[in-house]
Design a protein around this motif. Structure first.
Motif, PDB file in Angstrom:
ATOM      1  N   ARG B  88     -43.133  31.382 126.756  1.00 20.58           N
ATOM      2  CA  ARG B  88     -42.883  32.728 126.242  1.00 20.58           C
ATOM      3  C   ARG B  88     -41.540  33.288 126.706  1.00 20.58           C
ATOM      4  NH1 ARG B  88     -45.268  33.877 121.628  1.00 20.58           N
ATOM      5  NH2 ARG B  88     -47.515  33.743 121.727  1.00 20.58           N
ATOM      6  N   LEU B  89     -41.067  32.820 127.857  1.00 22.89           N
ATOM      7  CA  LEU B  89     -39.780  33.311 128.343  1.00 22.89           C
ATOM      8  C   LEU B  89     -38.639  32.368 127.982  1.00 22.89           C
ATOM      9  CD1 LEU B  89     -40.746  34.720 131.870  1.00 22.89           C
ATOM     10  CD2 LEU B  89     -40.298  35.990 129.795  1.00 22.89           C
ATOM     11  N   HIS B  90     -38.936  31.075 127.763  1.00 22.61           N
ATOM     12  CA  HIS B  90     -37.845  30.111 127.528  1.00 22.61           C
ATOM     13  C   HIS B  90     -37.967  29.370 126.207  1.00 22.61           C
ATOM     14  CE1 HIS B  90     -36.516  30.606 131.709  1.00 22.61           C
ATOM     15  NE2 HIS B  90     -37.799  30.712 131.980  1.00 22.61           N
ATOM     16  N   GLY B  91     -39.160  29.364 125.632  1.00 24.07           N
ATOM     17  CA  GLY B  91     -39.355  28.651 124.368  1.00 24.07           C
ATOM     18  C   GLY B  91     -39.482  27.151 124.554  1.00 24.07           C
ATOM     19  N   TYR B  92     -38.392  26.520 124.997  1.00 27.27           N
ATOM     20  CA  TYR B  92     -38.421  25.059 125.104  1.00 27.27           C
ATOM     21  C   TYR B  92     -37.432  24.591 126.171  1.00 27.27           C
ATOM     22  CZ  TYR B  92     -34.131  25.577 122.415  1.00 27.27           C
ATOM     23  OH  TYR B  92     -32.884  25.944 122.001  1.00 27.27           O
ATOM     24  N   LEU B  93     -37.650  23.367 126.631  1.00 29.30           N
ATOM     25  CA  LEU B  93     -36.703  22.743 127.570  1.00 29.30           C
ATOM     26  C   LEU B  93     -35.827  21.768 126.785  1.00 29.30           C
ATOM     27  CD1 LEU B  93     -35.924  22.112 130.617  1.00 29.30           C
ATOM     28  CD2 LEU B  93     -37.470  20.178 130.404  1.00 29.30           C
ATOM     29  N   LEU B  94     -36.461  20.827 126.069  1.00 23.26           N
ATOM     30  CA  LEU B  94     -35.724  19.841 125.280  1.00 23.26           C
ATOM     31  C   LEU B  94     -35.752  20.238 123.810  1.00 23.26           C
ATOM     32  CD1 LEU B  94     -37.036  16.521 126.895  1.00 23.26           C
ATOM     33  CD2 LEU B  94     -35.028  17.866 127.523  1.00 23.26           C
ATOM     34  N   ASP B  95     -34.656  19.968 123.138  1.00 25.87           N
ATOM     35  CA  ASP B  95     -34.529  20.335 121.724  1.00 25.87           C
ATOM     36  C   ASP B  95     -35.273  19.314 120.867  1.00 25.87           C
ATOM     37  OD1 ASP B  95     -33.778  21.244 119.296  1.00 25.87           O
ATOM     38  OD2 ASP B  95     -31.630  21.310 119.719  1.00 25.87           O
ATOM     39  N   ILE B  96     -36.579  19.561 120.677  1.00 22.97           N
ATOM     40  CA  ILE B  96     -37.440  18.618 119.945  1.00 22.97           C
ATOM     41  C   ILE B  96     -38.039  19.360 118.753  1.00 22.97           C
ATOM     42  CG2 ILE B  96     -39.509  17.163 120.110  1.00 22.97           C
ATOM     43  CD1 ILE B  96     -39.111  17.112 123.157  1.00 22.97           C
ATOM     44  N   PRO B  97     -38.038  18.760 117.563  1.00 23.72           N
ATOM     45  CA  PRO B  97     -38.687  19.460 116.437  1.00 23.72           C
ATOM     46  C   PRO B  97     -40.195  19.517 116.642  1.00 23.72           C
ATOM     47  CG  PRO B  97     -37.958  17.255 115.790  1.00 23.72           C
ATOM     48  CD  PRO B  97     -37.459  17.468 117.184  1.00 23.72           C
ATOM     49  N   PRO B  98     -40.851  20.514 116.063  1.00 18.96           N
ATOM     50  CA  PRO B  98     -42.317  20.580 116.223  1.00 18.96           C
ATOM     51  C   PRO B  98     -43.004  19.458 115.456  1.00 18.96           C
ATOM     52  CG  PRO B  98     -41.568  22.268 114.701  1.00 18.96           C
ATOM     53  CD  PRO B  98     -40.342  21.602 115.222  1.00 18.96           C
ATOM     54  N   ALA B  99     -44.233  19.188 115.821  1.00 20.28           N
ATOM     55  CA  ALA B  99     -45.000  18.159 115.106  1.00 20.28           C
ATOM     56  C   ALA B  99     -45.123  18.573 113.645  1.00 20.28           C
ATOM     57  CB  ALA B  99     -46.381  18.028 115.735  1.00 20.28           C
ATOM     58  N   SER B 100     -45.281  17.588 112.754  1.00 16.85           N
ATOM     59  CA  SER B 100     -45.351  17.922 111.330  1.00 16.85           C
ATOM     60  C   SER B 100     -46.593  18.769 111.051  1.00 16.85           C
ATOM     61  CB  SER B 100     -45.398  16.642 110.491  1.00 16.85           C
ATOM     62  OG  SER B 100     -46.519  15.892 110.864  1.00 16.85           O
ATOM     63  N   GLY B 101     -46.469  19.636 110.080  1.00 16.39           N
ATOM     64  CA  GLY B 101     -47.601  20.492 109.716  1.00 16.39           C
ATOM     65  C   GLY B 101     -47.606  21.815 110.442  1.00 16.39           C
ATOM     66  N   ILE B 102     -46.640  22.034 111.354  1.00 18.30           N
ATOM     67  CA  ILE B 102     -46.578  23.329 112.062  1.00 18.30           C
ATOM     68  C   ILE B 102     -45.416  24.137 111.507  1.00 18.30           C
ATOM     69  CG2 ILE B 102     -46.120  24.448 114.287  1.00 18.30           C
ATOM     70  CD1 ILE B 102     -47.672  22.264 115.622  1.00 18.30           C
ATOM     71  N   ASP B 103     -45.749  25.289 110.930  1.00 20.35           N
ATOM     72  CA  ASP B 103     -44.723  26.153 110.365  1.00 20.35           C
ATOM     73  C   ASP B 103     -44.391  27.265 111.350  1.00 20.35           C
ATOM     74  OD1 ASP B 103     -44.736  24.722 108.003  1.00 20.35           O
ATOM     75  OD2 ASP B 103     -46.422  25.896 107.203  1.00 20.35           O
ATOM     76  N   GLY B 104     -43.244  27.852 111.181  1.00 19.71           N
ATOM     77  CA  GLY B 104     -42.903  29.049 111.949  1.00 19.71           C
ATOM     78  C   GLY B 104     -42.031  28.781 113.159  1.00 19.71           C
ATOM     79  N   PHE B 105     -41.897  27.548 113.586  1.00 16.64           N
ATOM     80  CA  PHE B 105     -41.031  27.243 114.734  1.00 16.64           C
ATOM     81  C   PHE B 105     -40.093  26.091 114.375  1.00 16.64           C
ATOM     82  CE2 PHE B 105     -44.595  29.315 116.866  1.00 16.64           C
ATOM     83  CZ  PHE B 105     -43.913  30.196 117.703  1.00 16.64           C
ATOM     84  N   ARG B 106     -38.832  26.257 114.746  1.00 17.95           N
ATOM     85  CA  ARG B 106     -37.858  25.180 114.504  1.00 17.95           C
ATOM     86  C   ARG B 106     -37.925  24.137 115.609  1.00 17.95           C
ATOM     87  NH1 ARG B 106     -32.727  27.610 114.796  1.00 17.95           N
ATOM     88  NH2 ARG B 106     -31.876  25.510 114.577  1.00 17.95           N
ATOM     89  N   ARG B 107     -38.436  24.573 116.803  1.00 21.37           N
ATOM     90  CA  ARG B 107     -38.500  23.631 117.921  1.00 21.37           C
ATOM     91  C   ARG B 107     -39.900  23.617 118.519  1.00 21.37           C
ATOM     92  NH1 ARG B 107     -33.681  26.387 118.530  1.00 21.37           N
ATOM     93  NH2 ARG B 107     -31.830  25.056 118.353  1.00 21.37           N
ATOM     94  N   MET B 108     -40.256  22.484 119.075  1.00 18.81           N
ATOM     95  CA  MET B 108     -41.535  22.385 119.790  1.00 18.81           C
ATOM     96  C   MET B 108     -41.510  23.373 120.973  1.00 18.81           C
ATOM     97  SD  MET B 108     -42.848  19.277 122.162  1.00 18.81           S
ATOM     98  CE  MET B 108     -43.071  18.039 120.917  1.00 18.81           C
TER      99      MET B 108
END
Lengths: 202, 383
Positions: B88-108
């Motif tokens: 919630r404060l950082h979003g992500y550490l590594l720039d990885i796309p989300p698993a397929s079928g998940i909408d609304g986020f560009r990164r995991m």
């Protein structure tokens, strides 16, 4: 075993520096201004913590718990009232966590990060003072009554145990949250802290 | 107490790699110079980068978009600190796309713990990041958040509407009653006995309408969280007597008996007497409304430990079936079956009474047997 007035003041100053360092880190992460008050310090035998905190904290308490080791060893806990902890997480995440005053999974993770930063900044001060690093366990979140929390405080030794309680207030936007840091240490660790503090007092 | 450090020897490294490969989290280790020393199978799958291609390379080269906060976290960890990065404060550490079928986020979305690593002689040898994919959970939380906000908004709109409408209704009802008084007093000319009887009916119906509006207003205030308890010293017995006086005419009109079992000495409470009286009048009014023969009885008693005071109201009405008893405290509900809406009222009385009792720190319970009658107990804290 206890610290004299000057040593207690010096220790409060150590916590104060740590808390301000933590507040600066949290401000940077959240992009919001976060303030802390100069902590009030109480040092007591571990059996008296409940007496010291009763009346200050009510209902269910949210805690971030980390054991630490190195030059000094013990158990450190950050205590916040559950609803205030949820409100803090909500404000820090612009309403994305802690919805409806609940400590949901996201709010717990945010709280773990807050606790890790606060406890780490304060206890690293011990390491800096003693010139040896202090290492920490992974932070754990618990929601329970004060009595159960205090029962879970653990030090791996048979020696007499003491608690350093630092009471402060985190301020952010219109929210003020009372926070209590309880650092439980054995007599040897407290004696070591006392000695180093005494050496530093002119 | 032992130090909280992850220690391992070179001999243990292959075994740790194998363990890392079967975990359902990303395990990324670096040395003190932030050169990658471990990259488990989960990371291979998530990033598409093979371990052989990244191990031995600086983290900044493999992850050129590594943000300052993430780099700083690794720096802290290799210097001995444990670091938590919440999604919630950082979003992500590594720039990885989300698993397929998940909408609304560009990164995991990732929840991360970074821990210092030490060799078995205690020397620092780097850090390990444990990366958990929490994207699906975040999506579910987001859906829940939107649904909760919509529900809260709808609830507020309903309460505002009820409050506004009730105000709009109360004013003309008051005026109607006033004009009926003026006509009855002969201000506008002489009034015949027949006309006077009709004016009394207008006033009676007006008063009844006003009671309903007041009930809706009370419900709206409670729902909107605007009802507050004003605590003061009070006598439970005196409050019960006042409530009995208020319902006596109703009881008399239906030819019912009224039995009061009240102690002769006061029972001291610290409570909001107005709200307790309102609860009792509601419960007594209900008892009278649903009872066609027999009696209503009232008992007031303090618990043996003095912590609570019980107000017990029993009737000899038709009773409430087991299926209805679970619903009667819901708003706009009256007991169903042959009694569905055969009795006047908004269906808010019990709901309002329970909410008021809870506002005072107590509650209302009910026991009932079809054909025998019902017993409602308002149990309220004495202090």
């Amino acid at each position: 075993m206890n610290l004299d007035e000057f040593e207690t003041d010096a220790l409060a100053e150590l916590f104060n520096v740590g808390l301000h360092r933590a507040a600066a880190s949290l401000s940077e992460i959240t992009g919001q201004r976060i303030g802390v008050d100069m902590p009030r310090l109480v040092i007591c035998p571990i059996t008296e913590i409940e007496v010291e905190l009763t009346g200050l904290l009510g209902g269910e308490i949210a805690t971030v718990h980390q054991m630490f080791g190195g030059a000094v060893a013990g158990d450190a806990v950050l205590l916040l009232e559950q609803d205030k902890a949820a409100a803090l997480a909500k404000l820090m995440t612009a309403g994305e966590a802690g919805l409806g005053g609940r400590l949901d999974q996201s709010a717990r993770e945010v709280l773990a990060e807050i606790g890790n930063i606060v406890l780490g900044a304060c206890l690293s001060g011990f390491g800096d003072m003693l010139q040896t690093p202090v290492s920490f366990s992974v932070p754990r979140i618990h929601i329970e009554s004060l009595k159960n929390i205090l029962r879970s405080l653990r030090i791996d030794s048979e020696e007499v145990q003491y608690a350093v309680i630092a009471a402060t207030q985190f301020r952010m936007s219109e929210l003020a949250v009372d926070g209590y840091l309880v650092v439980a240490v054995g007599a040897k660790s407290l004696a070591r802290i006392s000695q180093v503090l005494a050496d530093r007092i002119p | 107490m032992s130090e909280r450090r992850i220690r391992f020897s070179d001999a243990q490294a292959p075994m740790l790699r194998e363990i890392g490969d079967v975990l359902d989290v990303g395990v990324l280790s670096v040395d003190e110079a932030l050169v990658i020393t471990g990259w488990n199978r989960w990371l291979e799958t998530a990033t598409g980068k093979r371990a052989a291609g990244v191990i031995g390379k600086p983290l900044a080269v493999v992850e050129p978009n590594l943000r300052p906060a993430a780099r700083n976290a690794f720096e802290q960890a290799v210097h001995g600190s444990t670091v938590v990065l919440s999604h919630r404060l950082h979003g992500y550490l590594l720039d990885i796309p989300p698993a397929s079928g998940i909408d609304g986020f560009r990164r995991m979305q990732q929840s991360v713990r970074i821990l210092p690593l030490h060799s078995d002689d205690g020397a620092t040898r780097g850090a390990v990041a444990i990366i958990q994919d929490v994207t699906e959970r975040v999506v579910r939380e987001e859906e829940l958040r939107v649904a909760m906000e919509a529900a809260q908004s709808a609830n507020q709109a309903k309460s505002s509407f009820l409050a506004a409408m009730s105000h709009e209704l109360r004013t003309p009802i008051g005026a109607m009653s006033g004009y009926a008084d003026l006509l009855g007093d002969g201000i506008f000319g002489p009034v015949s006995d027949t006309q006077r009887a009709q004016l009394v009916r207008i006033k009676t119906v007006g008063r009844h309408l006003l009671d309903i509006v007041e009930e809706i207003l009370a419900f709206a205030r409670i729902e909107a969280g605007r009802e507050e308890a004003h605590l003061a010293d009070a006598d439970a017995v005196a409050i019960a007597r006042e409530a009995l006086v208020a319902v006596e005419p109703l009881v008399g009109r239906k030819g019912l008996g009224l039995r009061a079992d009240l102690p002769s000495s006061p029972i001291h409470m610290r409570t909001d007497a107005v709200k307790v009286r309102q609860i009792l009048i509601n419960l007594l009014g209900n008892a009278v409304k649903f009872t066609d023969a027999g009696q209503i009885s009232v008992r007031v008693c303090a618990a043996p430990d003095g912590a609570t005071v019980d107000f017990v109201i029993a009737d000899t009405g038709p009773g409430i079936s087991e299926s209805d008893i679970r619903r009667i405290f819901e708003p706009f509900v009256q007991a169903s079956g042959s009694f569905a809406r055969t009795h006047e009222g908004t269906g808010l009385g019990l709901s309002v009474s329970r909410k008021l009792a809870r506002l005072l720190g107590g509650d209302i319970s009910v026991t009932s047997k079809t054909g025998t009658g019902s017993v409602f107990t308002a149990s309220l804290p004495a202090r």
